[in-house]
Design an enzyme around this catalytic site. Structure first.
Site, PDB file in Angstrom:
ATOM      1  N   ASP A   1     -12.578   3.663  -4.792  1.00 32.32           N
ATOM      2  CA  ASP A   1     -13.011   2.287  -4.962  1.00 32.32           C
ATOM      3  C   ASP A   1     -12.029   1.631  -5.950  1.00 32.32           C
ATOM      4  O   ASP A   1     -11.335   2.339  -6.689  1.00 32.32           O
ATOM      5  CB  ASP A   1     -14.437   2.308  -5.527  1.00 32.32           C
TER       6      ASP A   1
ATOM      7  N   ASP B   1     -12.631  -1.736  -8.150  1.00 31.24           N
ATOM      8  CA  ASP B   1     -13.203  -2.296  -9.375  1.00 31.24           C
ATOM      9  C   ASP B   1     -14.067  -1.267 -10.112  1.00 31.24           C
ATOM     10  O   ASP B   1     -14.964  -0.664  -9.524  1.00 31.24           O
ATOM     11  CB  ASP B   1     -14.031  -3.542  -9.039  1.00 31.24           C
TER      12      ASP B   1
ATOM     13  N   GLU C   1     -13.840  -5.739 -13.156  1.00 33.20           N
ATOM     14  CA  GLU C   1     -14.408  -6.264 -11.919  1.00 33.20           C
ATOM     15  C   GLU C   1     -13.658  -7.576 -11.662  1.00 33.20           C
ATOM     16  O   GLU C   1     -13.847  -8.562 -12.393  1.00 33.20           O
ATOM     17  CB  GLU C   1     -15.917  -6.532 -12.066  1.00 33.20           C
TER      18      GLU C   1
ATOM     19  N   ARG D   1     -21.301 -14.948  -4.800  1.00 31.24           N
ATOM     20  CA  ARG D   1     -20.423 -14.905  -5.979  1.00 31.24           C
ATOM     21  C   ARG D   1     -19.093 -15.596  -5.703  1.00 31.24           C
ATOM     22  O   ARG D   1     -18.549 -16.282  -6.580  1.00 31.24           O
ATOM     23  CB  ARG D   1     -20.216 -13.447  -6.427  1.00 31.24           C
TER      24      ARG D   1
ATOM     25  N   SER E   1     -11.807  -1.631  -1.158  1.00 34.69           N
ATOM     26  CA  SER E   1     -12.385  -2.486  -2.190  1.00 34.69           C
ATOM     27  C   SER E   1     -13.205  -3.629  -1.621  1.00 34.69           C
ATOM     28  O   SER E   1     -12.773  -4.316  -0.691  1.00 34.69           O
ATOM     29  CB  SER E   1     -11.235  -3.067  -3.037  1.00 34.69           C
ATOM     30  N   GLY E   2     -14.351  -3.849  -2.249  1.00 31.52           N
ATOM     31  CA  GLY E   2     -15.118  -5.062  -1.973  1.00 31.52           C
ATOM     32  C   GLY E   2     -14.539  -6.262  -2.712  1.00 31.52           C
ATOM     33  O   GLY E   2     -15.073  -7.354  -2.641  1.00 31.52           O
TER      34      GLY E   2
ATOM     35  N   LYS F   1     -16.334   0.536   4.051  1.00 32.28           N
ATOM     36  CA  LYS F   1     -15.684   1.538   3.201  1.00 32.28           C
ATOM     37  C   LYS F   1     -15.717   2.901   3.888  1.00 32.28           C
ATOM     38  O   LYS F   1     -14.714   3.619   3.922  1.00 32.28           O
ATOM     39  CB  LYS F   1     -16.360   1.603   1.830  1.00 32.28           C
TER      40      LYS F   1
ATOM     41  N   ASP G   1     -18.098   4.015  -8.116  1.00 31.31           N
ATOM     42  CA  ASP G   1     -19.079   3.776  -9.182  1.00 31.31           C
ATOM     43  C   ASP G   1     -20.294   2.993  -8.711  1.00 31.31           C
ATOM     44  O   ASP G   1     -21.307   2.957  -9.409  1.00 31.31           O
ATOM     45  CB  ASP G   1     -18.432   2.984 -10.339  1.00 31.31           C
TER      46      ASP G   1
ATOM     47  N   ASN H   1     -22.290   0.347  -3.210  1.00 28.71           N
ATOM     48  CA  ASN H   1     -21.533   0.142  -1.967  1.00 28.71           C
ATOM     49  C   ASN H   1     -20.509   1.249  -1.723  1.00 28.71           C
ATOM     50  O   ASN H   1     -19.822   1.239  -0.700  1.00 28.71           O
ATOM     51  CB  ASN H   1     -20.856  -1.240  -1.959  1.00 28.71           C
TER      52      ASN H   1
HETATM   53 MG   LIG Z   1     -16.566  -0.428  -8.130  1.00 30.83          MG
END
Ligand SMILES: [Mg+2]
Length: 213
Positions: free
Chosen positions: A13, A15, A22, A58, A101-102, A146, A169, A172
């Site tokens: 991942d 962030d 983030e 967001r 990554s989101g 992902k 972490d 997601n």
């Molecule tokens: Mg993360």
């Protein structure tokens, strides 16, 4: 061009895993709404809300932020301790390193290139006249995307899924962690720690090196 075959695949991942930040919060700071977006991101990472719905909400806060802000955000990015050592060790042992990554290509492209990541995938922000519109281009990179990236990169690298490691972490990240041969919770939320194969306690990615196949 087909990807070179690899001995194993590590997918991180971005962030709070590859980097300490983030990125959505740093971008929201540019709109003067960092604190509000940080609280919403925290809830999304704990798995309390639908990720894609939360991300669209967001990102809407970013409407009007100029693309010149990307350079300021990039300057604030802090790579996680040990990340360069982990990537070097994976490469030395014939492994391939991916990041899914989101967050956003607009920031991740420079970070991943600098860190020597082999392949990465993220969301793209829509811009109009060098200003963010507050929308995301195309399908959101969520938990399902992902997992799909992990499976796709393993297949194209000739790596059996059992020889993949996924590190994350947030909530997601759970699907890719469950799909991988080894799912590692790193710097992780309680729900993620509870479902991981292994929890990395120290915020230092060198802790992963002894676990490489
Ligand atoms: Mg993360």
């Amino acid at each position: 061009m087909p990807a070179p075959s690899a001995r194993f695949l590590v997918v991180l991942d971005a962030d709070s895993t590859l980097i300490r930040n983030e990125v959505i919060e740093l971008l929201a700071d540019e709109a003067g709404r960092g604190a509000e977006v940080a609280a919403a991101t925290e809830a999304a990472m704990r798995g309390e809300v639908d990720f894609a719905t939360s991300l669209r909400s967001r990102v809407s806060v970013l409407a009007g932020v100029p693309t010149s802000a990307f350079a300021r955000v990039l300057a604030r990015i802090e790579p996680t301790p040990g990340v360069r050592e982990l990537i070097a060790a994976a490469h030395a042992r014939g492994g391939r390193v991916g990041v899914v990554s989101g967050g956003f290509h607009e920031i991740l492209d420079a970070v991943a290139t600098d860190l020597g990541v082999d392949i990465w995938r993220a969301n793209r922000l829509v811009t109009d006249s060098e200003t963010l519109t507050g929308t995301v281009d195309g399908a959101i990179v969520d938990a399902g995307a992902k997992e799909a990236a992990l499976r796709e990169w393993a297949a194209e690298s000739g790596v059996p899924i059992a020889r993949t490691i996924a590190i994350g972490d947030g909530a997601n990240d759970l699907r890719m962690m469950a799909a991988a041969g080894l799912g590692l919770a790193f710097n992780a939320k309680p729900t993620v720690r509870a479902q991981a194969d292994l929890v990395i306690e120290r915020v230092d990615l060198r802790e992963v090196i002894p676990l490489l196949p």
